[in-house]
Write an enzyme that holds these catalytic residues in place. Sequence first.
Site, PDB file in Angstrom:
ATOM      1  N   LYS A  22       0.830  -1.214   0.000  1.00  0.00           N
ATOM      2  CA  LYS A  22       0.000   0.000   0.000  1.00  0.00           C
ATOM      3  C   LYS A  22       0.858   1.254   0.000  1.00  0.00           C
ATOM      4  O   LYS A  22       0.645   2.152  -0.818  1.00  0.00           O
ATOM      5  CB  LYS A  22      -0.915   0.001   1.235  1.00  0.00           C
ATOM      6  CG  LYS A  22      -1.531   1.353   1.518  1.00  0.00           C
ATOM      7  CD  LYS A  22      -2.217   1.406   2.865  1.00  0.00           C
ATOM      8  CE  LYS A  22      -2.587   2.806   3.266  1.00  0.00           C
ATOM      9  NZ  LYS A  22      -1.464   3.626   3.753  1.00  0.00           N
ATOM     10  N   ASN A  23       1.825   1.321   0.906  1.00  0.00           N
ATOM     11  CA  ASN A  23       2.582   2.568   1.031  1.00  0.00           C
ATOM     12  C   ASN A  23       3.510   2.828  -0.150  1.00  0.00           C
ATOM     13  O   ASN A  23       3.983   3.942  -0.318  1.00  0.00           O
ATOM     14  CB  ASN A  23       3.348   2.616   2.354  1.00  0.00           C
ATOM     15  CG  ASN A  23       2.422   2.923   3.520  1.00  0.00           C
ATOM     16  OD1 ASN A  23       1.249   3.241   3.311  1.00  0.00           O
ATOM     17  ND2 ASN A  23       2.929   2.824   4.732  1.00  0.00           N
ATOM     18  N   CYS A 116      -5.451   8.647   8.525  1.00  0.00           N
ATOM     19  CA  CYS A 116      -5.794   8.187   9.870  1.00  0.00           C
ATOM     20  C   CYS A 116      -5.399   9.223  10.911  1.00  0.00           C
ATOM     21  O   CYS A 116      -4.382   9.908  10.757  1.00  0.00           O
ATOM     22  CB  CYS A 116      -5.046   6.890  10.178  1.00  0.00           C
ATOM     23  SG  CYS A 116      -5.590   5.501   9.194  1.00  0.00           S
ATOM     24  N   ARG A 121       0.121  15.168  12.552  1.00  0.00           N
ATOM     25  CA  ARG A 121       0.859  14.657  11.380  1.00  0.00           C
ATOM     26  C   ARG A 121       1.225  15.842  10.488  1.00  0.00           C
ATOM     27  O   ARG A 121       0.620  16.074   9.443  1.00  0.00           O
ATOM     28  CB  ARG A 121       0.017  13.628  10.620  1.00  0.00           C
ATOM     29  CG  ARG A 121      -0.343  12.424  11.460  1.00  0.00           C
ATOM     30  CD  ARG A 121      -1.075  11.376  10.662  1.00  0.00           C
ATOM     31  NE  ARG A 121      -0.180  10.592   9.829  1.00  0.00           N
ATOM     32  CZ  ARG A 121      -0.594   9.580   9.060  1.00  0.00           C
ATOM     33  NH1 ARG A 121      -1.866   9.260   9.020  1.00  0.00           N
ATOM     34  NH2 ARG A 121       0.268   8.899   8.321  1.00  0.00           N
ATOM     35  N   ASP A 306       3.652   1.010  11.919  1.00  0.00           N
ATOM     36  CA  ASP A 306       2.437   0.413  11.346  1.00  0.00           C
ATOM     37  C   ASP A 306       2.200  -1.018  11.824  1.00  0.00           C
ATOM     38  O   ASP A 306       1.119  -1.565  11.627  1.00  0.00           O
ATOM     39  CB  ASP A 306       2.515   0.426   9.813  1.00  0.00           C
ATOM     40  CG  ASP A 306       2.298   1.816   9.241  1.00  0.00           C
ATOM     41  OD1 ASP A 306       1.950   2.726  10.007  1.00  0.00           O
ATOM     42  OD2 ASP A 306       2.483   1.984   8.014  1.00  0.00           O
ATOM     43  N   ARG A 398      -9.217   0.423   3.398  1.00  0.00           N
ATOM     44  CA  ARG A 398      -8.274   1.351   2.759  1.00  0.00           C
ATOM     45  C   ARG A 398      -6.930   0.696   2.509  1.00  0.00           C
ATOM     46  O   ARG A 398      -6.190   1.119   1.625  1.00  0.00           O
ATOM     47  CB  ARG A 398      -8.046   2.574   3.669  1.00  0.00           C
ATOM     48  CG  ARG A 398      -9.116   3.631   3.574  1.00  0.00           C
ATOM     49  CD  ARG A 398      -8.687   4.859   4.318  1.00  0.00           C
ATOM     50  NE  ARG A 398      -7.296   5.142   4.011  1.00  0.00           N
ATOM     51  CZ  ARG A 398      -6.442   5.752   4.803  1.00  0.00           C
ATOM     52  NH1 ARG A 398      -6.828   6.190   5.983  1.00  0.00           N
ATOM     53  NH2 ARG A 398      -5.203   5.969   4.441  1.00  0.00           N
TER      54      ARG A 398
HETATM   55  C1  UD1 Z   1       4.248   7.042   6.263  1.00  0.00           C
HETATM   56  C2  UD1 Z   1       3.282   5.917   6.062  1.00  0.00           C
HETATM   57  C3  UD1 Z   1       2.617   5.535   7.376  1.00  0.00           C
HETATM   58  C4  UD1 Z   1       3.661   5.253   8.445  1.00  0.00           C
HETATM   59  C5  UD1 Z   1       4.649   6.409   8.543  1.00  0.00           C
HETATM   60  C6  UD1 Z   1       5.811   6.137   9.483  1.00  0.00           C
HETATM   61  C7  UD1 Z   1       2.538   6.293   3.803  1.00  0.00           C
HETATM   62  C8  UD1 Z   1       1.442   6.715   2.905  1.00  0.00           C
HETATM   63  N1  UD1 Z   1       2.284   6.330   5.112  1.00  0.00           N
HETATM   64  O1  UD1 Z   1       3.485   8.165   6.687  1.00  0.00           O
HETATM   65  O2  UD1 Z   1       1.837   4.363   7.132  1.00  0.00           O
HETATM   66  O3  UD1 Z   1       3.007   5.095   9.687  1.00  0.00           O
HETATM   67  O4  UD1 Z   1       5.216   6.700   7.248  1.00  0.00           O
HETATM   68  O5  UD1 Z   1       6.506   5.012   9.054  1.00  0.00           O
HETATM   69  O6  UD1 Z   1       3.593   5.881   3.379  1.00  0.00           O
HETATM   70  N2  UD1 Z   1       6.900  14.541  10.452  1.00  0.00           N
HETATM   71  C9  UD1 Z   1       7.100  15.866  10.709  1.00  0.00           C
HETATM   72  N3  UD1 Z   1       7.004  16.767   9.688  1.00  0.00           N
HETATM   73  C10 UD1 Z   1       6.728  16.374   8.399  1.00  0.00           C
HETATM   74  C11 UD1 Z   1       6.537  15.003   8.147  1.00  0.00           C
HETATM   75  C12 UD1 Z   1       6.621  14.092   9.196  1.00  0.00           C
HETATM   76  O7  UD1 Z   1       7.355  16.255  11.833  1.00  0.00           O
HETATM   77  O8  UD1 Z   1       6.673  17.227   7.508  1.00  0.00           O
HETATM   78  C13 UD1 Z   1       6.984  13.545  11.557  1.00  0.00           C
HETATM   79  C14 UD1 Z   1       5.657  12.829  11.797  1.00  0.00           C
HETATM   80  O9  UD1 Z   1       4.825  13.540  12.658  1.00  0.00           O
HETATM   81  C15 UD1 Z   1       6.133  11.508  12.373  1.00  0.00           C
HETATM   82  C16 UD1 Z   1       7.475  11.277  11.675  1.00  0.00           C
HETATM   83  O10 UD1 Z   1       7.872  12.535  11.148  1.00  0.00           O
HETATM   84  O11 UD1 Z   1       6.366  11.617  13.752  1.00  0.00           O
HETATM   85  C17 UD1 Z   1       7.433  10.283  10.554  1.00  0.00           C
HETATM   86  O12 UD1 Z   1       6.381  10.614   9.662  1.00  0.00           O
HETATM   87  P1  UD1 Z   1       6.431  10.240   8.119  1.00  0.00           P
HETATM   88  O13 UD1 Z   1       7.482   9.213   7.868  1.00  0.00           O
HETATM   89  O14 UD1 Z   1       6.455  11.478   7.319  1.00  0.00           O
HETATM   90  O15 UD1 Z   1       5.014   9.585   7.940  1.00  0.00           O
HETATM   91  P2  UD1 Z   1       4.126   9.598   6.647  1.00  0.00           P
HETATM   92  O16 UD1 Z   1       4.999   9.699   5.435  1.00  0.00           O
HETATM   93  O17 UD1 Z   1       3.009  10.563   6.773  1.00  0.00           O
END
Ligand code: UD1
Length: 419
Positions: A22-23, A116, A121, A306, A398
């Site tokens: 999915k990701n 979610c 986030r 996850d 999803r």
């Molecule tokens: C992706 C995955 C999600 C998984 C997560 C962490 C997808 C679509 N989703 O989410 O399933 O749980 O990685 O492995 O691939 N952060 C910031 N600022 C930002 C972006 C992130 O502070 O601009 C923080 C987030 O709050 C979190 C950490 O960085 O604590 C990691 O988040 P991130 O790896 O970006 O998660 P997603 O890409 O949204």
Amino acid sequence: MRKIVINGGRSLAGKVTVSGAKNSVVALIPAIILADGIVTLDGVPAISDVDSLIDIMETMGAKVRRTGDSLEIDPRGVKDMPMPFGKINSLRASYYFYGSLLGRYGQAIVGLPGGCDLGPRPIDLHIKAFEAMGASMTYEGSNMHLVANEKKMHGAHIFMDTVSVGATINTMFAAVKAKGRTVIENAAREPEIIDVATLLNNMGAHVRGAGTDVITIDGVEQLHGTRHQVIPDRIEAGTYIALAAAVGQGIQIDNVLYEHLESYIAKLEEMGVRMTISEDSIFVEKQDRLKAVSVKTSPYPGLATDLQQPLTPLLLMAEGSGRIIDTIYEKRVGHVAELARMGAHITTRSNYIAYTGPNKLTGAVVKATDLRGGAAMVIAGLMAEGQTEITNIEFILRGYSNIIEKLRELGADIQLMED
Ligand code: UD1
């Protein structure tokens, strides 16, 4: 409203095949906007996030053909237009349209992403990277408007404050057709990043270092069509491994890359879960006694956030006490109250989850609080004595391809019902 009804307490056996990740696929589809030719993805999972992305791509003018698990997308008719907010808001990964539209058109007008509720986030790292590459950001109503100041993005040296999957991939999208070189330091190393870089390179991009914490991208003028096999979903695989250890009489999980799950498998072995690992499958034996362990999530190659929720019901079967600390999403605890309703000794503390076992779960009416929390409720329902009704199941659909069919195949008494 649809719900899942499970009559628990049955032992499952047989084989289950893991679908495409999915990701990965939620990034691969928006990546196709960057190509000037047809891209075909094979191994696309049957999940509603894919349906939403196809809908968005078609609205923008892409021609899409889906045959079995293959998806053929011709992005040549895609128009640079404001993205439809309702659809964008239905999933988190819609933030990938920022990077791919900026990379192709030098501008993107996109609503804020949904997804979610795991606590805060933010997407500040995505925006900071785009700004470093020459874009400006303003808000227009509920949309974010990103524009490349010189019509085209340019390369930049970017240090990510936090390891972020989304920000790393989005920066790659903005960089592949930018002028000059982009270097991403403290990049995320998840297998999905490598999968996306592989697609981009097969489209003609120059991305080096994906899978390490420094990624270098040299911008090119044009990208072309290609064909790409999506990697297996390591989170779906990890979910079925936990389920097999909890209620299996011997379950083989096919289409698994063990290397993507090393920290998770090490944790299961610490609990006493017996598995036989082969090249692309894992056989999980029937378990006797399991030992309670503590779990801490961290960026790849650490134990994936996850998998924290799908692992929790199995932890509840183990003897002793343990803690779960999610260092990525501290508030990813929606499943805890639902498991407690089924009789589990589990509570949330300031920044961790505490549990004591072994627990005997009893069927109850519970809800899927989010995608992976929903998977936890399915496993708990299979473990419990009596009937469990899971509401809010749209979350589960999803991200888990054909979950009802796959579980029935293993002998589960599980049904999808309209309320
Ligand atoms: C992706 C995955 C999600 C998984 C997560 C962490 C997808 C679509 N989703 O989410 O399933 O749980 O990685 O492995 O691939 N952060 C910031 N600022 C930002 C972006 C992130 O502070 O601009 C923080 C987030 O709050 C979190 C950490 O960085 O604590 C990691 O988040 P991130 O790896 O970006 O998660 P997603 O890409 O949204």
